[in-house]
Write a protein that holds these residues in place. Structure first.
Motif, mmCIF file in Angstrom:
data_model
loop_
_atom_site.group_PDB
_atom_site.id
_atom_site.type_symbol
_atom_site.label_atom_id
_atom_site.label_comp_id
_atom_site.label_asym_id
_atom_site.label_seq_id
_atom_site.Cartn_x
_atom_site.Cartn_y
_atom_site.Cartn_z
ATOM 1 N N SER A 364 -14.781 -2.160 27.547
ATOM 2 C CA SER A 364 -15.119 -2.894 26.340
ATOM 3 C C SER A 364 -14.088 -2.634 25.253
ATOM 4 N N MET A 365 -13.962 -3.608 24.354
ATOM 5 C CA MET A 365 -13.026 -3.450 23.251
ATOM 6 C C MET A 365 -13.431 -2.307 22.329
ATOM 7 N N TRP A 366 -14.711 -1.976 22.335
ATOM 8 C CA TRP A 366 -15.166 -0.892 21.456
ATOM 9 C C TRP A 366 -14.758 0.476 21.997
ATOM 10 N N ASP A 367 -14.414 0.527 23.286
ATOM 11 C CA ASP A 367 -13.985 1.789 23.882
ATOM 12 C C ASP A 367 -12.481 2.002 23.790
ATOM 13 N N GLU A 368 -11.751 0.998 23.319
ATOM 14 C CA GLU A 368 -10.301 1.117 23.190
ATOM 15 C C GLU A 368 -9.941 1.971 21.976
ATOM 16 N N ILE A 369 -8.719 2.473 21.956
ATOM 17 C CA ILE A 369 -8.232 3.272 20.835
ATOM 18 C C ILE A 369 -7.980 2.348 19.640
ATOM 19 N N ALA A 370 -8.394 2.745 18.484
ATOM 20 C CA ALA A 370 -8.234 1.924 17.279
ATOM 21 C C ALA A 370 -6.756 1.770 16.922
ATOM 22 N N ILE A 371 -6.415 0.622 16.444
ATOM 23 C CA ILE A 371 -5.038 0.327 16.024
ATOM 24 C C ILE A 371 -4.987 0.430 14.500
ATOM 25 N N GLU A 372 -4.152 1.280 13.996
ATOM 26 C CA GLU A 372 -4.037 1.456 12.544
ATOM 27 C C GLU A 372 -3.076 0.404 11.970
ATOM 28 N N ARG A 373 -3.492 -0.200 10.885
ATOM 29 C CA ARG A 373 -2.683 -1.229 10.219
ATOM 30 C C ARG A 373 -2.785 -1.014 8.716
ATOM 31 N N VAL A 374 -1.644 -0.820 8.038
ATOM 32 C CA VAL A 374 -1.612 -0.637 6.585
ATOM 33 C C VAL A 374 -1.726 -2.013 5.932
ATOM 34 N N ILE A 375 -2.791 -2.215 5.152
ATOM 35 C CA ILE A 375 -3.037 -3.490 4.471
ATOM 36 C C ILE A 375 -2.550 -3.375 3.036
ATOM 37 N N ARG A 376 -1.722 -4.303 2.656
ATOM 38 C CA ARG A 376 -1.171 -4.305 1.304
ATOM 39 C C ARG A 376 -2.254 -4.730 0.312
ATOM 40 N N SER A 377 -2.262 -4.083 -0.816
ATOM 41 C CA SER A 377 -3.249 -4.379 -1.851
ATOM 42 C C SER A 377 -2.980 -5.753 -2.461
ATOM 43 N N ARG A 378 -4.049 -6.474 -2.756
ATOM 44 C CA ARG A 378 -3.938 -7.772 -3.394
ATOM 45 C C ARG A 378 -4.035 -7.683 -4.906
ATOM 46 N N SER A 379 -4.093 -6.484 -5.429
ATOM 47 C CA SER A 379 -4.204 -6.312 -6.874
ATOM 48 C C SER A 379 -2.936 -6.793 -7.555
#
Length: 516
Positions: A364-379
Protein backbone atom coordinates in the motif's frame (compact mmCIF):
# COMPACT_ATOMS: atom_id res chain seq x y z
CA UNK A 1 29.05 66.58 -30.67
CA UNK A 2 25.59 67.99 -30.05
CA UNK A 3 23.90 69.90 -32.83
CA UNK A 4 23.38 73.59 -32.05
CA UNK A 5 19.72 74.65 -32.36
CA UNK A 6 18.62 77.53 -34.54
CA UNK A 7 18.15 80.28 -31.94
CA UNK A 8 16.41 82.52 -34.46
CA UNK A 9 13.37 80.21 -34.41
CA UNK A 10 12.87 80.89 -30.68
CA UNK A 11 11.75 84.49 -31.18
CA UNK A 12 8.32 86.03 -31.64
CA UNK A 13 6.41 84.93 -34.79
CA UNK A 14 4.49 87.90 -36.13
CA UNK A 15 2.70 85.79 -38.77
CA UNK A 16 0.66 84.09 -36.02
CA UNK A 17 -0.87 87.27 -34.61
CA UNK A 18 -3.86 87.40 -36.93
CA UNK A 19 -5.14 84.07 -35.52
CA UNK A 20 -5.88 85.53 -32.06
CA UNK A 21 -6.17 89.27 -32.79
CA UNK A 22 -9.12 91.42 -31.69
CA UNK A 23 -10.67 91.46 -35.16
CA UNK A 24 -9.88 87.80 -35.71
CA UNK A 25 -13.00 87.11 -37.84
CA UNK A 26 -12.08 89.82 -40.34
CA UNK A 27 -8.43 88.77 -40.58
CA UNK A 28 -9.28 85.07 -40.87
CA UNK A 29 -11.84 85.76 -43.60
CA UNK A 30 -9.33 87.75 -45.68
CA UNK A 31 -6.60 85.13 -45.25
CA UNK A 32 -8.96 82.26 -46.04
CA UNK A 33 -10.15 83.98 -49.22
CA UNK A 34 -6.60 84.69 -50.41
CA UNK A 35 -5.60 81.10 -49.63
CA UNK A 36 -8.52 79.66 -51.63
CA UNK A 37 -7.71 81.94 -54.55
CA UNK A 38 -4.08 80.83 -54.35
CA UNK A 39 -5.18 77.21 -54.74
CA UNK A 40 -7.14 78.24 -57.84
CA UNK A 41 -3.95 79.77 -59.33
CA UNK A 42 -5.19 83.35 -58.79
CA UNK A 43 -2.30 85.06 -57.05
CA UNK A 44 -2.27 88.91 -57.10
CA UNK A 45 -5.62 90.39 -56.04
CA UNK A 46 -6.79 93.97 -55.66
CA UNK A 47 -8.51 95.27 -52.49
CA UNK A 48 -11.79 95.51 -54.39
CA UNK A 49 -11.62 91.83 -55.37
CA UNK A 50 -10.75 90.79 -51.82
CA UNK A 51 -13.58 92.89 -50.35
CA UNK A 52 -16.14 91.54 -52.81
CA UNK A 53 -15.05 87.94 -52.21
CA UNK A 54 -15.24 88.26 -48.42
CA UNK A 55 -18.64 89.93 -48.49
CA UNK A 56 -20.10 87.05 -50.53
CA UNK A 57 -19.73 84.77 -47.48
CA UNK A 58 -22.08 86.97 -45.35
CA UNK A 59 -19.97 86.53 -42.21
CA UNK A 60 -19.05 90.21 -41.70
CA UNK A 61 -21.79 92.71 -40.90
CA UNK A 62 -21.39 96.45 -41.63
CA UNK A 63 -17.95 95.84 -43.13
CA UNK A 64 -16.68 98.63 -45.39
CA UNK A 65 -14.05 98.98 -48.09
CA UNK A 66 -12.02 101.32 -45.86
CA UNK A 67 -11.94 98.76 -43.04
CA UNK A 68 -10.81 96.11 -45.51
CA UNK A 69 -7.95 98.34 -46.63
CA UNK A 70 -6.86 98.88 -43.01
CA UNK A 71 -6.95 95.15 -42.37
CA UNK A 72 -4.84 94.52 -45.46
CA UNK A 73 -2.26 97.06 -44.29
CA UNK A 74 -2.13 95.37 -40.89
CA UNK A 75 -1.65 91.93 -42.44
CA UNK A 76 1.19 93.35 -44.53
CA UNK A 77 2.79 94.68 -41.34
CA UNK A 78 2.51 91.22 -39.77
CA UNK A 79 4.20 89.68 -42.88
CA UNK A 80 1.14 87.61 -43.77
CA UNK A 81 0.76 89.41 -47.10
CA UNK A 82 3.06 91.03 -49.61
CA UNK A 83 2.06 93.76 -52.05
CA UNK A 84 3.06 95.42 -55.30
CA UNK A 85 1.94 98.48 -57.21
CA UNK A 86 -1.02 97.96 -59.53
CA UNK A 87 0.03 99.35 -62.88
CA UNK A 88 -3.35 99.07 -64.59
CA UNK A 89 -4.86 102.20 -66.16
CA UNK A 90 -7.00 104.30 -63.82
CA UNK A 91 -10.61 104.81 -64.82
CA UNK A 92 -11.43 107.73 -62.49
CA UNK A 93 -9.62 110.71 -60.98
CA UNK A 94 -9.86 109.16 -57.48
CA UNK A 95 -8.21 105.96 -58.67
CA UNK A 96 -5.45 107.97 -60.34
CA UNK A 97 -4.75 110.05 -57.20
CA UNK A 98 -4.89 107.08 -54.84
CA UNK A 99 -2.09 104.51 -54.96
CA UNK A 100 -3.35 101.14 -56.04
CA UNK A 101 -1.82 97.89 -54.79
CA UNK A 102 -2.26 94.16 -55.34
CA UNK A 103 -1.79 91.64 -52.55
CA UNK A 104 -0.35 88.11 -52.44
CA UNK A 105 -0.36 85.64 -49.52
CA UNK A 106 3.15 84.74 -48.26
CA UNK A 107 4.51 81.15 -48.19
CA UNK A 108 4.57 81.16 -44.38
CA UNK A 109 0.89 82.09 -44.27
CA UNK A 110 0.05 79.44 -46.88
CA UNK A 111 1.44 76.76 -44.58
CA UNK A 112 -0.48 78.26 -41.64
CA UNK A 113 -3.77 78.14 -43.56
CA UNK A 114 -3.08 74.57 -44.66
CA UNK A 115 -2.38 73.66 -41.06
CA UNK A 116 -5.58 75.34 -39.86
CA UNK A 117 -7.54 73.60 -42.61
CA UNK A 118 -6.09 70.26 -41.53
CA UNK A 119 -6.95 70.94 -37.88
CA UNK A 120 -10.59 71.37 -38.82
CA UNK A 121 -10.73 67.83 -40.19
CA UNK A 122 -8.92 66.14 -37.28
CA UNK A 123 -11.31 63.74 -35.51
CA UNK A 124 -8.81 61.45 -33.79
CA UNK A 125 -5.32 60.01 -34.08
CA UNK A 126 -6.12 58.07 -37.25
CA UNK A 127 -3.05 56.41 -38.69
CA UNK A 128 -2.57 52.93 -40.13
CA UNK A 129 -0.14 50.03 -40.18
CA UNK A 130 1.29 49.49 -43.66
CA UNK A 131 3.65 46.48 -43.91
CA UNK A 132 4.56 47.38 -47.51
CA UNK A 133 6.49 50.42 -46.26
CA UNK A 134 9.10 48.04 -44.78
CA UNK A 135 9.60 46.57 -48.25
CA UNK A 136 10.10 50.02 -49.80
CA UNK A 137 12.61 51.01 -47.12
CA UNK A 138 14.47 47.69 -47.33
CA UNK A 139 14.66 47.85 -51.15
CA UNK A 140 15.95 51.44 -51.12
CA UNK A 141 18.66 50.73 -48.53
CA UNK A 142 19.71 47.54 -50.32
CA UNK A 143 19.91 49.46 -53.60
CA UNK A 144 22.15 52.11 -52.00
CA UNK A 145 24.50 49.44 -50.65
CA UNK A 146 24.62 47.44 -53.89
CA UNK A 147 25.42 50.56 -55.95
CA UNK A 148 27.97 51.75 -53.35
CA UNK A 149 26.30 55.18 -53.39
CA UNK A 150 27.08 55.83 -57.06
CA UNK A 151 24.02 57.27 -58.84
CA UNK A 152 23.03 59.78 -61.41
CA UNK A 153 22.04 62.99 -59.55
CA UNK A 154 18.33 62.79 -60.46
CA UNK A 155 18.17 59.07 -59.61
CA UNK A 156 19.89 59.64 -56.26
CA UNK A 157 17.38 62.36 -55.37
CA UNK A 158 14.45 60.07 -56.27
CA UNK A 159 15.86 57.20 -54.19
CA UNK A 160 16.43 59.46 -51.18
CA UNK A 161 13.00 61.09 -51.39
CA UNK A 162 11.30 57.70 -51.68
CA UNK A 163 13.29 56.32 -48.74
CA UNK A 164 12.73 59.23 -46.39
CA UNK A 165 9.06 59.71 -47.31
CA UNK A 166 8.39 56.02 -46.64
CA UNK A 167 10.24 56.28 -43.33
CA UNK A 168 8.30 59.39 -42.28
CA UNK A 169 4.98 57.82 -43.24
CA UNK A 170 5.83 54.60 -41.39
CA UNK A 171 6.83 56.47 -38.24
CA UNK A 172 3.87 58.84 -38.20
CA UNK A 173 1.03 56.53 -39.25
CA UNK A 174 2.10 53.60 -37.05
CA UNK A 175 2.52 55.76 -33.94
CA UNK A 176 -0.85 57.43 -34.56
CA UNK A 177 -2.60 54.08 -35.01
CA UNK A 178 -1.12 52.60 -31.82
CA UNK A 179 -2.09 55.77 -29.94
CA UNK A 180 -5.67 55.49 -31.25
CA UNK A 181 -5.99 52.11 -29.51
CA UNK A 182 -5.35 53.77 -26.14
CA UNK A 183 -7.96 56.53 -26.37
CA UNK A 184 -11.08 56.71 -24.22
CA UNK A 185 -13.31 55.78 -27.15
CA UNK A 186 -11.24 52.66 -27.85
CA UNK A 187 -11.35 51.70 -24.17
CA UNK A 188 -15.14 52.10 -24.12
CA UNK A 189 -15.51 50.05 -27.30
CA UNK A 190 -13.40 47.22 -25.87
CA UNK A 191 -15.79 46.99 -22.91
CA UNK A 192 -18.90 46.38 -25.04
CA UNK A 193 -20.11 43.19 -26.72
CA UNK A 194 -20.01 44.96 -30.11
CA UNK A 195 -16.22 44.73 -29.98
CA UNK A 196 -16.45 40.96 -30.59
CA UNK A 197 -17.34 41.72 -34.23
CA UNK A 198 -14.06 43.60 -34.73
CA UNK A 199 -11.61 41.67 -32.57
CA UNK A 200 -10.60 39.19 -35.30
CA UNK A 201 -9.90 41.92 -37.86
CA UNK A 202 -7.98 43.98 -35.28
CA UNK A 203 -5.91 41.01 -34.18
CA UNK A 204 -5.07 39.82 -37.71
CA UNK A 205 -4.25 43.39 -38.77
CA UNK A 206 -1.76 43.79 -35.92
CA UNK A 207 -0.31 40.30 -36.39
CA UNK A 208 0.35 40.88 -40.09
CA UNK A 209 2.15 44.12 -39.27
CA UNK A 210 4.28 42.47 -36.56
CA UNK A 211 5.22 39.59 -38.89
CA UNK A 212 6.28 41.99 -41.64
CA UNK A 213 8.21 44.05 -39.10
CA UNK A 214 10.07 41.01 -37.78
CA UNK A 215 10.90 39.67 -41.24
CA UNK A 216 12.17 42.96 -42.66
CA UNK A 217 13.84 44.57 -39.62
CA UNK A 218 16.92 42.32 -39.73
CA UNK A 219 17.49 43.04 -43.40
CA UNK A 220 17.13 46.80 -42.93
CA UNK A 221 19.32 46.90 -39.82
CA UNK A 222 22.01 44.73 -41.44
CA UNK A 223 22.23 46.82 -44.62
CA UNK A 224 22.35 50.06 -42.60
CA UNK A 225 25.42 48.77 -40.79
CA UNK A 226 27.06 47.79 -44.10
CA UNK A 227 26.72 51.33 -45.50
CA UNK A 228 29.94 52.92 -44.28
CA UNK A 229 30.96 56.58 -44.27
CA UNK A 230 32.39 56.50 -47.83
CA UNK A 231 29.20 55.07 -49.37
CA UNK A 232 27.12 57.54 -47.40
CA UNK A 233 29.23 60.49 -48.52
CA UNK A 234 29.11 59.50 -52.22
CA UNK A 235 25.36 58.99 -52.07
CA UNK A 236 24.64 62.33 -50.38
CA UNK A 237 26.92 64.10 -52.85
CA UNK A 238 24.79 62.73 -55.70
CA UNK A 239 21.59 63.72 -53.82
CA UNK A 240 22.94 67.24 -53.36
CA UNK A 241 23.73 67.55 -57.05
CA UNK A 242 20.25 66.29 -57.93
CA UNK A 243 18.61 68.85 -55.63
CA UNK A 244 20.62 71.68 -57.14
CA UNK A 245 19.56 70.70 -60.66
CA UNK A 246 16.04 71.92 -59.78
CA UNK A 247 15.75 75.63 -60.74
CA UNK A 248 14.81 77.76 -57.71
CA UNK A 249 13.67 81.37 -57.75
CA UNK A 250 14.34 81.80 -54.04
CA UNK A 251 17.30 80.30 -52.18
CA UNK A 252 15.89 78.75 -49.02
CA UNK A 253 19.12 77.08 -47.84
CA UNK A 254 22.76 76.71 -48.77
CA UNK A 255 24.54 73.54 -49.84
CA UNK A 256 26.20 73.24 -46.44
CA UNK A 257 22.84 73.49 -44.66
CA UNK A 258 21.28 70.93 -46.97
CA UNK A 259 24.25 68.58 -46.43
CA UNK A 260 23.79 68.88 -42.65
CA UNK A 261 20.08 68.16 -43.03
CA UNK A 262 20.80 64.99 -45.01
CA UNK A 263 23.26 63.79 -42.37
CA UNK A 264 20.82 64.53 -39.55
CA UNK A 265 17.98 62.65 -41.25
CA UNK A 266 20.23 59.67 -42.00
CA UNK A 267 21.22 59.46 -38.32
CA UNK A 268 17.55 59.65 -37.40
CA UNK A 269 16.80 56.78 -39.77
CA UNK A 270 19.63 54.63 -38.35
CA UNK A 271 18.65 55.40 -34.76
CA UNK A 272 15.00 54.50 -35.47
CA UNK A 273 15.90 51.04 -36.80
CA UNK A 274 19.10 50.21 -34.88
CA UNK A 275 19.09 52.43 -31.79
CA UNK A 276 22.29 53.60 -30.17
CA UNK A 277 24.42 52.86 -27.13
CA UNK A 278 22.08 54.57 -24.66
CA UNK A 279 18.58 53.93 -26.01
CA UNK A 280 16.68 51.15 -27.70
CA UNK A 281 15.49 51.51 -31.27
CA UNK A 282 12.07 52.95 -32.03
CA UNK A 283 11.45 49.82 -34.11
CA UNK A 284 11.76 47.64 -30.99
CA UNK A 285 9.40 49.92 -29.06
CA UNK A 286 6.90 49.81 -31.94
CA UNK A 287 7.03 46.01 -31.98
CA UNK A 288 6.44 45.86 -28.21
CA UNK A 289 3.56 48.34 -28.47
CA UNK A 290 1.93 46.27 -31.25
CA UNK A 291 2.26 43.08 -29.20
CA UNK A 292 0.83 44.83 -26.13
CA UNK A 293 -2.11 46.00 -28.25
CA UNK A 294 -2.79 42.40 -29.32
CA UNK A 295 -2.67 41.25 -25.68
CA UNK A 296 -5.02 44.06 -24.71
CA UNK A 297 -7.53 43.06 -27.39
CA UNK A 298 -7.40 39.40 -26.33
CA UNK A 299 -7.88 40.28 -22.66
CA UNK A 300 -10.82 42.53 -23.47
CA UNK A 301 -12.41 39.78 -25.57
CA UNK A 302 -12.05 37.24 -22.75
CA UNK A 303 -13.60 39.65 -20.25
CA UNK A 304 -16.57 40.29 -22.53
CA UNK A 305 -17.12 36.58 -23.16
CA UNK A 306 -16.88 35.73 -19.45
CA UNK A 307 -19.36 38.48 -18.67
CA UNK A 308 -21.79 37.14 -21.26
CA UNK A 309 -21.48 33.59 -19.94
CA UNK A 310 -22.13 34.76 -16.39
CA UNK A 311 -25.41 36.41 -17.43
CA UNK A 312 -26.83 33.43 -19.38
CA UNK A 313 -29.23 31.29 -17.35
CA UNK A 314 -28.33 27.59 -17.19
CA UNK A 315 -31.55 26.53 -15.50
CA UNK A 316 -32.92 24.50 -18.43
CA UNK A 317 -29.56 22.82 -19.04
CA UNK A 318 -29.19 21.84 -15.40
CA UNK A 319 -32.78 20.58 -15.25
CA UNK A 320 -32.19 18.39 -18.33
CA UNK A 321 -28.89 17.15 -16.86
CA UNK A 322 -30.53 16.29 -13.53
CA UNK A 323 -33.24 14.23 -15.24
CA UNK A 324 -30.55 12.45 -17.24
CA UNK A 325 -28.73 11.46 -14.07
CA UNK A 326 -32.03 10.35 -12.51
CA UNK A 327 -32.75 7.97 -15.41
CA UNK A 328 -29.38 6.19 -15.15
CA UNK A 329 -29.47 2.88 -13.27
CA UNK A 330 -25.74 1.99 -13.42
CA UNK A 331 -23.37 3.94 -11.17
CA UNK A 332 -20.51 3.52 -13.64
CA UNK A 333 -22.56 5.18 -16.39
CA UNK A 334 -23.28 8.02 -13.97
CA UNK A 335 -19.53 8.39 -13.33
CA UNK A 336 -18.86 8.58 -17.07
CA UNK A 337 -21.56 11.20 -17.55
CA UNK A 338 -20.15 13.28 -14.68
CA UNK A 339 -16.68 13.04 -16.19
CA UNK A 340 -17.97 14.33 -19.57
CA UNK A 341 -20.01 17.15 -18.01
CA UNK A 342 -17.82 18.41 -15.18
CA UNK A 343 -14.38 17.13 -16.18
CA UNK A 344 -11.61 16.57 -13.64
CA UNK A 345 -11.79 18.22 -10.27
CA UNK A 346 -8.91 20.53 -9.22
CA UNK A 347 -5.83 18.54 -8.31
CA UNK A 348 -2.49 19.22 -6.66
CA UNK A 349 0.70 17.86 -8.13
CA UNK A 350 3.60 17.07 -5.77
CA UNK A 351 7.13 16.30 -6.89
CA UNK A 352 9.72 14.12 -5.27
CA UNK A 353 12.14 11.21 -5.71
CA UNK A 354 10.39 7.84 -5.59
CA UNK A 355 12.77 5.80 -3.39
CA UNK A 356 10.86 2.54 -2.97
CA UNK A 357 12.16 -0.33 -0.80
CA UNK A 358 10.27 -2.97 -2.80
CA UNK A 359 8.98 -3.46 -6.33
CA UNK A 360 5.94 -5.36 -5.14
CA UNK A 361 2.66 -3.95 -6.40
CA UNK A 362 0.74 -5.27 -3.39
CA UNK A 363 2.34 -2.83 -0.95
CA UNK A 364 0.00 0.00 0.00
CA UNK A 365 1.03 3.59 -0.56
CA UNK A 366 0.65 4.17 3.16
CA UNK A 367 3.43 1.67 3.83
CA UNK A 368 5.91 3.45 1.56
CA UNK A 369 8.60 5.79 2.88
CA UNK A 370 7.43 9.41 2.98
CA UNK A 371 8.91 11.78 0.43
CA UNK A 372 10.03 15.10 1.90
CA UNK A 373 9.28 18.20 -0.17
CA UNK A 374 10.12 21.79 0.89
CA UNK A 375 7.07 23.97 0.12
CA UNK A 376 7.76 27.62 -0.50
CA UNK A 377 5.73 30.04 1.58
CA UNK A 378 3.01 32.00 -0.19
CA UNK A 379 3.31 34.90 2.21
CA UNK A 380 3.92 38.29 0.60
CA UNK A 381 6.36 39.20 3.34
CA UNK A 382 9.98 39.02 2.35
CA UNK A 383 11.58 35.90 3.77
CA UNK A 384 14.93 35.95 5.55
CA UNK A 385 18.12 34.20 4.60
CA UNK A 386 17.35 31.13 6.72
CA UNK A 387 13.78 30.65 5.53
CA UNK A 388 14.61 28.10 2.86
CA UNK A 389 17.12 26.71 0.45
CA UNK A 390 18.05 28.56 -2.71
CA UNK A 391 17.10 26.95 -5.99
CA UNK A 392 19.22 26.79 -9.10
CA UNK A 393 18.17 28.47 -12.33
CA UNK A 394 16.85 26.01 -14.88
CA UNK A 395 18.56 26.20 -18.28
CA UNK A 396 15.84 26.12 -20.94
CA UNK A 397 18.08 27.05 -23.87
CA UNK A 398 17.66 23.64 -25.53
CA UNK A 399 13.86 23.82 -25.24
CA UNK A 400 13.88 27.35 -26.63
CA UNK A 401 16.08 26.31 -29.55
CA UNK A 402 13.81 23.35 -30.32
CA UNK A 403 10.69 25.55 -30.09
CA UNK A 404 12.29 28.16 -32.36
CA UNK A 405 13.16 25.44 -34.85
CA UNK A 406 9.55 24.23 -34.87
CA UNK A 407 8.20 27.78 -35.37
CA UNK A 408 10.63 28.48 -38.21
CA UNK A 409 9.72 25.20 -39.87
CA UNK A 410 5.99 25.99 -39.53
CA UNK A 411 6.52 29.43 -41.10
CA UNK A 412 8.50 27.85 -43.92
CA UNK A 413 5.66 25.43 -44.68
CA UNK A 414 3.17 28.32 -44.71
CA UNK A 415 5.38 30.29 -47.09
CA UNK A 416 5.86 27.27 -49.37
CA UNK A 417 2.09 26.81 -49.61
CA UNK A 418 1.60 30.53 -50.37
CA UNK A 419 4.29 30.42 -53.07
CA UNK A 420 2.65 27.34 -54.62
CA UNK A 421 -0.76 29.02 -54.71
CA UNK A 422 0.68 32.28 -56.06
CA UNK A 423 2.42 30.48 -58.91
CA UNK A 424 -0.91 28.91 -59.90
CA UNK A 425 -2.66 32.29 -59.86
CA UNK A 426 -6.13 30.87 -59.28
CA UNK A 427 -7.32 27.62 -57.74
CA UNK A 428 -10.50 25.89 -56.53
CA UNK A 429 -10.91 23.83 -53.39
CA UNK A 430 -11.86 20.80 -55.48
CA UNK A 431 -8.58 21.07 -57.40
CA UNK A 432 -6.44 20.74 -54.30
CA UNK A 433 -4.98 17.39 -53.40
CA UNK A 434 -4.28 16.03 -49.94
CA UNK A 435 -3.19 18.96 -47.78
CA UNK A 436 -1.01 18.85 -44.68
CA UNK A 437 -2.33 20.18 -41.38
CA UNK A 438 -0.51 23.53 -41.64
CA UNK A 439 -1.87 24.17 -45.16
CA UNK A 440 -5.42 23.31 -44.05
CA UNK A 441 -5.24 25.76 -41.14
CA UNK A 442 -3.80 28.43 -43.46
CA UNK A 443 -6.51 27.82 -46.09
CA UNK A 444 -9.34 28.05 -43.52
CA UNK A 445 -7.78 31.25 -42.20
CA UNK A 446 -7.87 32.75 -45.69
CA UNK A 447 -11.53 31.83 -46.05
CA UNK A 448 -12.40 33.41 -42.70
CA UNK A 449 -10.56 36.65 -43.46
CA UNK A 450 -12.09 36.98 -46.93
CA UNK A 451 -15.62 36.28 -45.70
CA UNK A 452 -15.30 38.92 -42.96
CA UNK A 453 -14.11 41.52 -45.51
CA UNK A 454 -16.53 43.61 -47.56
CA UNK A 455 -14.46 43.11 -50.72
CA UNK A 456 -13.95 39.40 -49.93
CA UNK A 457 -10.20 39.96 -50.21
CA UNK A 458 -7.20 40.79 -48.01
CA UNK A 459 -3.44 41.31 -48.27
CA UNK A 460 -0.94 38.90 -46.73
CA UNK A 461 2.17 40.23 -44.93
CA UNK A 462 4.12 39.34 -48.08
CA UNK A 463 2.02 41.73 -50.19
CA UNK A 464 -0.12 39.09 -51.98
CA UNK A 465 -3.79 39.99 -52.57
CA UNK A 466 -5.97 36.95 -51.88
CA UNK A 467 -9.53 37.15 -53.31
CA UNK A 468 -12.32 34.67 -52.54
CA UNK A 469 -15.14 33.79 -54.99
CA UNK A 470 -18.23 31.96 -53.74
CA UNK A 471 -19.67 29.44 -56.22
CA UNK A 472 -22.97 30.56 -57.73
CA UNK A 473 -24.56 27.12 -57.47
CA UNK A 474 -23.40 26.68 -53.85
CA UNK A 475 -21.76 23.39 -54.80
CA UNK A 476 -20.04 21.46 -52.01
CA UNK A 477 -16.76 19.62 -52.25
CA UNK A 478 -14.62 17.43 -50.00
CA UNK A 479 -11.21 18.67 -48.91
CA UNK A 480 -8.84 15.81 -48.11
CA UNK A 481 -6.25 16.49 -45.41
CA UNK A 482 -3.69 14.44 -43.54
CA UNK A 483 -5.82 14.57 -40.38
CA UNK A 484 -9.20 13.82 -42.02
CA UNK A 485 -11.71 15.14 -44.54
CA UNK A 486 -13.72 18.37 -44.55
CA UNK A 487 -16.90 19.18 -46.51
CA UNK A 488 -17.29 22.83 -47.55
CA UNK A 489 -18.29 25.02 -50.48
CA UNK A 490 -16.14 24.78 -53.59
CA UNK A 491 -14.57 28.22 -53.14
CA UNK A 492 -12.26 29.75 -55.73
CA UNK A 493 -9.19 31.82 -54.92
CA UNK A 494 -7.10 34.24 -56.96
CA UNK A 495 -3.63 35.38 -55.92
CA UNK A 496 -2.28 38.70 -57.25
CA UNK A 497 1.24 40.07 -56.72
CA UNK A 498 0.95 43.81 -56.02
CA UNK A 499 4.71 44.51 -55.94
CA UNK A 500 6.68 42.08 -58.16
CA UNK A 501 10.07 43.50 -57.09
CA UNK A 502 9.32 43.13 -53.37
CA UNK A 503 7.92 39.63 -53.97
CA UNK A 504 11.07 38.54 -55.82
CA UNK A 505 13.26 39.99 -53.05
CA UNK A 506 11.13 38.09 -50.55
CA UNK A 507 11.71 34.82 -52.40
CA UNK A 508 15.44 35.49 -52.53
CA UNK A 509 15.85 36.52 -48.92
CA UNK A 510 13.15 34.63 -47.00
CA UNK A 511 15.27 31.55 -46.40
CA UNK A 512 17.98 33.61 -44.78
CA UNK A 513 15.47 35.60 -42.71
CA UNK A 514 13.80 32.48 -41.31
CA UNK A 515 17.08 30.80 -40.50
CA UNK A 516 18.29 33.98 -38.78
Amino acid sequence: MKEKPNLKSLGNISELRYINADNVTRYRAIMRYLYLQYERLSYWLSPEQIYAGVMEWNVLKNYTQEQCQLDLDQLVAWKNLTYRHDGTRARTVEEYLRKKYQYLITPYSIELERFLEHLGSVKGYGGSLEPTLFDKIADSISDIYENKGNYEPKTALEVWNSLYESFQKLNQTSMDYIASLHTGEAEDLMMTSAFLLYKDSFTMYLQDFVQALQRRSYRIEGNLKLINRDIQTRFFTCVLEGEWLIPKVEEFFTKEEYQQTLGRRWKQLCRWFSGDENTQSELFLLEQASKDAIKKIVRSTLRIQEKQRSIVSRRQDLDFLGKWFYRLEDINEAHKLAAYVFGLFPTRHLQGEDNRDSDSQDISMWDEIAIERVIRSRSRKRSGKGSGESETIVDNSLKKAELKKQIVEYQRRELDFLIEMTEKGSVKISELGCLPVAARIQLLGWIGRCVSSEEQAFYTPEGIKVTLFIPEEKADTTLTCEDGTLTLLDYSFTFEIENPVAWQNLLNGMAGDLNG
